[in-house]
Design a protein around this motif. Sequence first.
Motif, PDB file in Angstrom:
ATOM      1  N   LEU A  75       0.836  -1.194   0.000  1.00 17.88           N
ATOM      2  CA  LEU A  75       0.000   0.000   0.000  1.00 17.88           C
ATOM      3  C   LEU A  75       0.876   1.250   0.000  1.00 17.88           C
ATOM      4  CD1 LEU A  75      -2.832   1.252   0.135  1.00 17.88           C
ATOM      5  CD2 LEU A  75      -2.741   0.972   2.623  1.00 17.88           C
ATOM      6  N   THR A  76       1.918   1.251   0.806  1.00 13.58           N
ATOM      7  CA  THR A  76       2.849   2.384   0.848  1.00 13.58           C
ATOM      8  C   THR A  76       3.487   2.604  -0.523  1.00 13.58           C
ATOM      9  OG1 THR A  76       3.337   2.083   3.188  1.00 13.58           O
ATOM     10  CG2 THR A  76       4.972   3.282   1.895  1.00 13.58           C
ATOM     11  N   LYS A  77       3.953   1.533  -1.141  1.00 14.78           N
ATOM     12  CA  LYS A  77       4.595   1.645  -2.459  1.00 14.78           C
ATOM     13  C   LYS A  77       3.625   2.225  -3.482  1.00 14.78           C
ATOM     14  CE  LYS A  77       6.891  -0.963  -6.159  1.00 14.78           C
ATOM     15  NZ  LYS A  77       6.925   0.205  -6.954  1.00 14.78           N
ATOM     16  N   ALA A  78       2.421   1.693  -3.517  1.00 17.26           N
ATOM     17  CA  ALA A  78       1.435   2.166  -4.492  1.00 17.26           C
ATOM     18  C   ALA A  78       1.084   3.636  -4.245  1.00 17.26           C
ATOM     19  CB  ALA A  78       0.185   1.296  -4.444  1.00 17.26           C
ATOM     20  N   LEU A  79       0.883   4.015  -2.986  1.00 11.76           N
ATOM     21  CA  LEU A  79       0.535   5.404  -2.677  1.00 11.76           C
ATOM     22  C   LEU A  79       1.699   6.346  -2.973  1.00 11.76           C
ATOM     23  CD1 LEU A  79      -1.415   4.796   0.631  1.00 11.76           C
ATOM     24  CD2 LEU A  79      -2.383   5.697  -1.501  1.00 11.76           C
ATOM     25  N   THR A  80       2.910   5.888  -2.727  1.00 11.11           N
ATOM     26  CA  THR A  80       4.090   6.699  -3.010  1.00 11.11           C
ATOM     27  C   THR A  80       4.264   6.896  -4.516  1.00 11.11           C
ATOM     28  OG1 THR A  80       5.173   5.913  -1.000  1.00 11.11           O
ATOM     29  CG2 THR A  80       6.595   6.871  -2.680  1.00 11.11           C
ATOM     30  N   ASP A  81       4.070   5.809  -5.269  1.00 13.02           N
ATOM     31  CA  ASP A  81       4.210   5.872  -6.732  1.00 13.02           C
ATOM     32  C   ASP A  81       3.031   6.575  -7.392  1.00 13.02           C
ATOM     33  OD1 ASP A  81       6.518   4.412  -6.343  1.00 13.02           O
ATOM     34  OD2 ASP A  81       5.701   2.535  -7.160  1.00 13.02           O
ATOM     35  N   GLY A  82       1.848   6.481  -6.758  1.00 13.49           N
ATOM     36  CA  GLY A  82       0.635   7.042  -7.346  1.00 13.49           C
ATOM     37  C   GLY A  82      -0.066   6.081  -8.287  1.00 13.49           C
ATOM     38  N   PHE A  83       0.560   4.940  -8.530  1.00 11.61           N
ATOM     39  CA  PHE A  83       0.018   3.945  -9.451  1.00 11.61           C
ATOM     40  C   PHE A  83       0.355   2.556  -8.931  1.00 11.61           C
ATOM     41  CE2 PHE A  83       0.775   7.740 -11.841  1.00 11.61           C
ATOM     42  CZ  PHE A  83      -0.342   7.848 -12.647  1.00 11.61           C
TER      43      PHE A  83
END
Length: 162
Positions: A75-83
């Motif tokens: 979840l952190t990775k996706a939110l950080t990347d935006g995608f």
Amino acid sequence: MHPISLSRLLAASASATSSPRQGGVNPSVIPKSFGITAGEGRDKIQVGSCTGANNKPIPCFCPPAPDSPEFLRKLTKALTDGFIFSREQVALPITLAKFNDASDTSPETNKLRATAMIQVMQNFNLTTQGVGCPGVSAPVLGVMQQTGRIGGDASNLGNSGK
């Protein structure tokens, strides 16, 4: 090496565990339960599957626990990347900073949080689109996505005792 008092060390440790780690997701804005327990209802609806909301078959590894380090990391990775994947696919509707803002309890923000969590679950391996946990594996997030309320009642949808 400078001596440090035990009380200062314990205080620093306590404050580190009560707030999100720097750059990570704030667990206080995530429901404590998704309404389904992974592995419950094995083979009752369909051989090789477990039971999700409304007795729908789901993979038995679904859903991840809300405090699962793997779920929080993805979840952190996706939110950080935006995608979730590339910019052409599965854009997340909320930034990590807005997701983490526990002072924002508006229904609109909670709906965006739920959508982001569902998107990460539905694409849980983060390498193949659509490989993960279906929405019926997290009915609490479905209610949150519709109403904007964290911890909305989805007890009639879960698999407890099934």
